[in-house]
Design a protein around this motif. Structure first.
Motif, PDB file in Angstrom:
ATOM      1  N   UNK A 314     -23.370  21.130   1.168  1.00  0.00           N
ATOM      2  CA  UNK A 314     -22.455  22.230   2.224  1.00  0.00           C
ATOM      3  C   UNK A 314     -22.090  23.395   1.424  1.00  0.00           C
ATOM      4  N   UNK A 315     -22.409  24.167   2.212  1.00  0.00           N
ATOM      5  CA  UNK A 315     -21.807  25.828   1.976  1.00  0.00           C
ATOM      6  C   UNK A 315     -20.471  26.040   2.947  1.00  0.00           C
ATOM      7  N   UNK A 316     -19.806  24.871   3.486  1.00  0.00           N
ATOM      8  CA  UNK A 316     -18.638  25.177   4.249  1.00  0.00           C
ATOM      9  C   UNK A 316     -17.558  25.251   3.503  1.00  0.00           C
ATOM     10  N   UNK A 317     -16.926  26.424   3.940  1.00  0.00           N
ATOM     11  CA  UNK A 317     -15.798  27.176   3.273  1.00  0.00           C
ATOM     12  C   UNK A 317     -14.372  26.205   3.417  1.00  0.00           C
ATOM     13  N   UNK A 318     -13.967  25.553   2.423  1.00  0.00           N
ATOM     14  CA  UNK A 318     -12.870  24.843   2.494  1.00  0.00           C
ATOM     15  C   UNK A 318     -11.962  24.760   1.568  1.00  0.00           C
TER      16      UNK A 318
END
Length: 426
Positions: A314-318
């Motif tokens: 995942x490249x989701x920015x978190x």
């Protein structure tokens, strides 16, 4: 569903095989990533440990927390933690390792912040020493057999003369026992291990602060002793994560357990260890105490055989502030309006279209500030410094400051910094 959150201490984005490490063996964490989800753009709450943990516990970024540095703090503002919230709906809550946010007799003691049980170090400084005379189980001192300190004031009571009982091993065994005892009920467990943090005081005294009982197979390597120790510490932690996963399968609870592994901040350069030796920050710029990505972007692996697709990335920015709402969504707990976090449970479940994105992520460390908005990253290295601007998507190493080329983007990011920063915490 159970939740286990494992945090290493000063482990860099590039210290695991699944993130590109080629010299230090991490087979069980690599396997965990291959069976679960690897995050590429996950960020710690801060670039040093105490404020980073405060972000994790409260779901607030460092513009809203009481501290933004390693200044002493013991929850004297009465903040609610993720453990408080899950304990309130019947979860058993346990933890081990470095607490660092309240000693015995203070409002920040873990038993007063939602934990039924905590075993390990209460004080952050004490956690430098891997061979202490005792650990804490709640409010009780638990002696560690055979460990004797030098007694020299210059060592601050943090260097052992006789090294018999390795604290990390004791905490791992306690964690496994606790999970066995609570396997029939929903639980939240935090393992905030001190590996591979250096014993800075031992490093100053001996030149080698990477304390570990044995360097194992690394003994044959033509490396400086602190680097052998660092590698052995990381591989030891890797094996202990494997022991935990094996236990979850034996107990028959793997399918109903979310396991998250991460690090509290970027890699250190302490105790005789150099972060460049193993390329601990990978392609990222900076290290611990920097707000460039090398100091705050950290590995994160999420695993749950029944919920998370194997081999997913995942490249989701978190960030750390997202753990509180994520854990609450898993447990079915309402989240108050005071959080800066956004649950990443949709990402874990493969529901990318349902994942809410952050408008921005913000960090403050003393008088340094940083903000990320999508592909843009802004960094101020001091209160009087102009904003540096990087386009992370094409400049992962933050090499080219393009602030002069995009004045409107700089203005937008500065407005977000002013909005997020508020009053300057310690």
């Amino acid at each position: 569903m159970n939740i286990i959150y494992i945090m290493a201490d000063d482990l860099g984005w590039g210290d695991l095989g699944c993130y590109g490490q080629e010299m230090v063996a991490t087979p069980r964490l690599d396997q965990l990533a291959s069976e679960g989800m690897r995050f590429t753009d996950h960020y710690a709450g801060n670039t040093v440990c105490r404020p980073s943990r405060l972000v994790l516990w409260t779901g607030q970024h460092t513009g809203h927390t009481a501290i933004s540095s390693n200044a002493y703090y013991d929850f004297n503002r009465g903040e609610t933690t993720v453990a408080d919230l899950l304990w309130g709906v019947g979860y058993a809550t346990g933890g081990c390792g470095k607490w660092s946010l309240g000693r015995e007799g203070t409002p920040g003691h873990p038993n007063l912040k939602g934990f039924d049980d905590w075993f390990g170090y209460l004080d952050q400084g004490d956690a430098h020493n891997y061979y202490p005379t005792h650990l804490w189980h709640n409010s009780e001192k638990v002696p560690l057999e055979g460990n004797v300190l030098t007694g020299e004031k210059k060592h601050y009571g943090l260097v052992a003369r006789d090294k018999v009982t390795y604290s990390h091993d004791v905490m791992v065994d306690w964690m496994l026992d606790w999970i066995r005892e609570h396997s029939d009920e929903p639980f939240l467990f935090h393992a905030h291990f001190t590996i591979p943090h250096a014993n800075n005081e031992s490093g100053a005294a001996t030149g080698d602060g990477m304390e570990v009982p044995s360097v194992g197979d690394y003994q044959q390597m033509d490396w400086p002793e602190p680097e052998k120790g660092f590698a052995a510490m990381v591989t030891r932690l890797d094996g202990d994560v494997g022991r935990l996963v094996d236990l979850l399968h034996r107990l028959g609870i793997a399918e109903r357990t979310y396991l998250i592994f991460t690090s509290d901040n970027g890699p250190h350069q302490e105790g005789g260890h150099s972060h460049t030796f193993f390329d601990s920050n990978g392609p990222l710029r900076g290290l611990k105490r920097d707000l460039y990505d090398g100091g705050i972007r950290v590995p994160m692996i999420a695993w749950c055989p029944s919920r998370i697709a194997a081999g997913s990335v995942s490249e989701h920015i978190s960030g750390f502030q997202d753990f509180l709402p994520t854990a609450c969504e898993i447990a079915g707990v309402a989240v108050s309006d005071g959080t800066d976090g956004i649950s990443y449970l949709p990402t874990l479940l493969g529901l990318k279209g349902e994942q809410e994105a952050h408008e921005f992520l913000y960090w403050r460390f003393k008088d340094k500030e940083a903000v990320r908005v999508g592909p843009w990253k802004g960094v101020r290295t001091s209160a009087s410094s102009p904003l540096e601007l990087y386009q992370i998507g094409i400049d992962l190493e933050e090499k080219k400051n393009i602030s002069s080329e995009y004045p409107l983007v700089v203005r937008r990011l500065m407005a977000l910094i002013d909005r997020a920063g508020g009053a300057d915490p310690r």
